[in-house]
Design an enzyme around this catalytic site. Structure first.
Site, PDB file in Angstrom:
ATOM      1  N   LYS A  96      10.093 116.655  38.595  1.00 32.97           N
ATOM      2  CA  LYS A  96      10.145 116.171  39.979  1.00 32.97           C
ATOM      3  C   LYS A  96       9.235 116.956  40.942  1.00 32.97           C
ATOM      4  CE  LYS A  96      14.136 113.310  39.791  1.00 32.97           C
ATOM      5  NZ  LYS A  96      15.370 113.437  39.053  1.00 32.97           N
ATOM      6  N   ASP A 125      19.492 122.631  34.230  1.00 33.72           N
ATOM      7  CA  ASP A 125      18.580 121.532  34.537  1.00 33.72           C
ATOM      8  C   ASP A 125      18.250 121.549  36.032  1.00 33.72           C
ATOM      9  OD1 ASP A 125      17.328 119.159  35.099  1.00 33.72           O
ATOM     10  OD2 ASP A 125      18.768 117.889  34.049  1.00 33.72           O
ATOM     11  N   TYR A 171      23.844 113.786  35.082  1.00 34.50           N
ATOM     12  CA  TYR A 171      22.675 112.941  34.833  1.00 34.50           C
ATOM     13  C   TYR A 171      21.513 113.834  34.421  1.00 34.50           C
ATOM     14  CZ  TYR A 171      18.733 109.836  35.135  1.00 34.50           C
ATOM     15  OH  TYR A 171      17.599 109.121  34.818  1.00 34.50           O
ATOM     16  N   TYR A 198      15.493 100.462  36.948  1.00 32.42           N
ATOM     17  CA  TYR A 198      16.825 100.341  37.560  1.00 32.42           C
ATOM     18  C   TYR A 198      16.912  99.134  38.478  1.00 32.42           C
ATOM     19  CZ  TYR A 198      18.570 104.658  35.625  1.00 32.42           C
ATOM     20  OH  TYR A 198      19.021 105.608  34.748  1.00 32.42           O
TER      21      TYR A 198
HETATM   22  C1  PLP Z   1      15.697 112.884  37.607  1.00 28.30           C
HETATM   23  C2  PLP Z   1      16.397 113.842  36.743  1.00 28.30           C
HETATM   24  C3  PLP Z   1      16.097 113.963  35.372  1.00 28.30           C
HETATM   25  C4  PLP Z   1      15.145 113.040  34.681  1.00 28.30           C
HETATM   26  O1  PLP Z   1      13.830 113.187  35.119  1.00 28.30           O
HETATM   27  P1  PLP Z   1      12.790 112.004  34.875  1.00 28.30           P
HETATM   28  O2  PLP Z   1      11.476 112.592  35.255  1.00 28.30           O
HETATM   29  O3  PLP Z   1      13.213 110.887  35.772  1.00 28.30           O
HETATM   30  O4  PLP Z   1      12.858 111.639  33.443  1.00 28.30           O
HETATM   31  C5  PLP Z   1      16.730 114.960  34.652  1.00 28.30           C
HETATM   32  N1  PLP Z   1      17.620 115.780  35.227  1.00 28.30           N
HETATM   33  C6  PLP Z   1      17.939 115.697  36.532  1.00 28.30           C
HETATM   34  C7  PLP Z   1      18.927 116.658  37.116  1.00 28.30           C
HETATM   35  C8  PLP Z   1      17.364 114.716  37.334  1.00 28.30           C
HETATM   36  O5  PLP Z   1      17.724 114.600  38.622  1.00 28.30           O
END
Ligand code: PLP
Length: 440
Positions: free
Chosen positions: A278, A249, A157, A30
């Site tokens: 994460k 998610d 996202y 980015y």
């Molecule tokens: C960061 C994020 C992703 C993607 O995760 P990466 O490990 O960066 O590929 C997917 N969904 C949400 C809600 C996120 O914040």
């Protein structure tokens, strides 16, 4: 001889030197490499702080892109990973298993809604999303049904791989790939006024829709946009009634971020699939997890090999990442950590109250450890907004890593941040707002 030379070279590395070498070989995420500011070489992390190679320290109040839960270089996680590294560092996960993967699945499932019964491992948030989408699409396929559409939120996202990009809101991030993305119907986030029209929309599409994917309660990358628990519950109820699979998610929201262990703990409706990454390993190792119900899992059980979920990564369920995740979850469940999360949440809520009377602030909001507000900017909220860059530099100068999303300023601190450190950050935010009040 060669080794000695290398050592010599390392000792004479200056900041400028490392920046130059970095620029010669590295392409950063980015980042517009042509106009990028000087990047900062980091040599050490400890708790809340990161240290550059000139000895300057920074408060990492964005948890290094929202991943760090207990602070940097946590000794307990390091110890557990080290022990695992000396025991079993990696093994193929097709045909083989190991204690850390079994234990992690057992421990995680205990904390999730009881319909979550199986764990599929991958290595990041985007792949966790890819796996979830493939589960839903192939579920239909395995039953001889064709479902080609997916529901997602505008502004969503879900990551940067092609499937994840497809279900992310249309933006300049995904523009170059527009024609290569699959069919997604984007809906508004729910509110009491639009729920009935959302119901109609979903009803009309239900037969063609493989699933609905959503960031629960907080749309992170879109600028920490928040929406209500009751409205999400109502929307999930509609999906359940219309038999549309729900993929929750929790890549960002999981593991205490929103004040509860998972946003699922705010909701009475249960998703069919959940995604994690994460904070899963406390932010120490890359790992992704997709969990699902037995209803989904059972649709892949067959004597017909074609019904197998043909998906896997080289590092599926890597033992080191599993060990990190187990250690991080132990820390997370400690009373001390839970008290820290509640304290951060309380402090945030007081600061939100203070922010509401600052004239250059709009939409001050928080949930759990996430706090955000908009810096009033004439040209509207956008990632391109130049004010973000200026604020980023100013906070850096003050020893704080903040990464505004356009004019949205947010805090996502690790749970080890003390009350005094947090007050110090708030104080600096107020000063910076004052400093920039005539800019927009
Ligand atoms: C960061 C994020 C992703 C993607 O995760 P990466 O490990 O960066 O590929 C997917 N969904 C949400 C809600 C996120 O914040």
């Amino acid at each position: 001889m060669l080794l000695e030379n290398n050592e010599l070279e390392m000792n004479t590395t200056t900041q400028a030197n490392l920046q130059q070498r970095d620029r010669a070989v590295n392409w950063h995420p980015y980042t517009q490499m042509k106009t990028a500011d000087e990047i900062i070489p980091i040599v050490k992390g400890q708790g809340l702080y990161l240290y550059d190679n000139e000895g300057k320290k920074y408060m990492d109040v964005v948890s290094s892109w929202w991943v760090t839960l207990h602070g940097h270089a946590h000794p307990y996680i390091a110890q557990r990973v080290f022990e695992q590294l000396n025991t079993l560092e990696q093994v193929i996960f097709a045909g083989f298993t190991h204690e850390p993967a079994v234990l992690l699945s057992e421990n995680l499932l205990k904390l999730l809604p009881e319909n979550q019964e199986k764990v599929f491992y991958s290595d990041n948030g985007s792949t966790a999303v890819e796996v979830a989408l493939k589960m839903c699409i192939q579920y239909a396929h395995n039953q001889g049904v064709k479902k080609t559409k997916i529901l997602a939120f505008k502004n969503a996202y879900h990551g940067d791989t092609f499937g994840a990009m497809s279900v992310s809101g249309k933006s300049f991030w995904t523009k170059p790939f527009e024609n290569m993305l699959f069919e997604v119907v984007f809906i508004d986030t729910p509110n009491p006024e639009n729920l009935e029209s959302l119901r109609l929309q979903i009803k009309n599409l239900a037969d063609e829709v493989a699933c609905f994917i959503y960031e629960p309660l907080v749309q992170g990358a879109a600028g920490m946009l928040m929406y209500d628990v009751e409205d999400l519950n109502s929307l999930m109820q509609i999906c359940r009634e219309e038999k549309v699979f729900m993929i929750q998610d929790e890549v960002f929201t999981g593991f205490g971020r929103t004040g509860k262990l998972f946003t699922a703990d705010y909701l009475t409706e249960k998703p069919d699939i959940m995604c994690f990454s994460k904070g899963l390993t406390g932010g120490t190792m890359p790992m992704g997890i997709t969990t699902c119900s037995n209803d989904i899992y059972n649709a892949f059980l067959s004597d017909d090999r074609h019904k197998t979920l043909f998906h896997g990564h080289s590092f599926t369920a890597n033992p080191l990442a599993c060990a990190a995740a187990l250690a991080s979850m132990e820390l997370l469940l400690k009373e001390e950590t839970q008290m820290n999360i509640s304290r951060i949440s309380r402090q945030h809520s007081e600061f939100v109250r203070k922010l509401t009377v600052v004239p250059q602030v709009e939409n001050a909001r928080h949930i759990g450890t996430i706090l955000a507000f908009d810096f009033k900017a004439g040209s509207g909220t956008s990632y391109f907004n130049e004010i973000g860059k200026k604020l980023y530099q100013e906070f850096l100068k003050r020893g704080m890593i903040m990464r505004p999303l356009g004019n949205v300023i947010y805090l996502v601190p690790p749970y080890c941040i003390t009350s005094e450190e947090l007050d110090f950050v708030y104080q600096n935010i107020l000063e910076v707002l004052e400093q920039f009040k005539n800019e927009y």
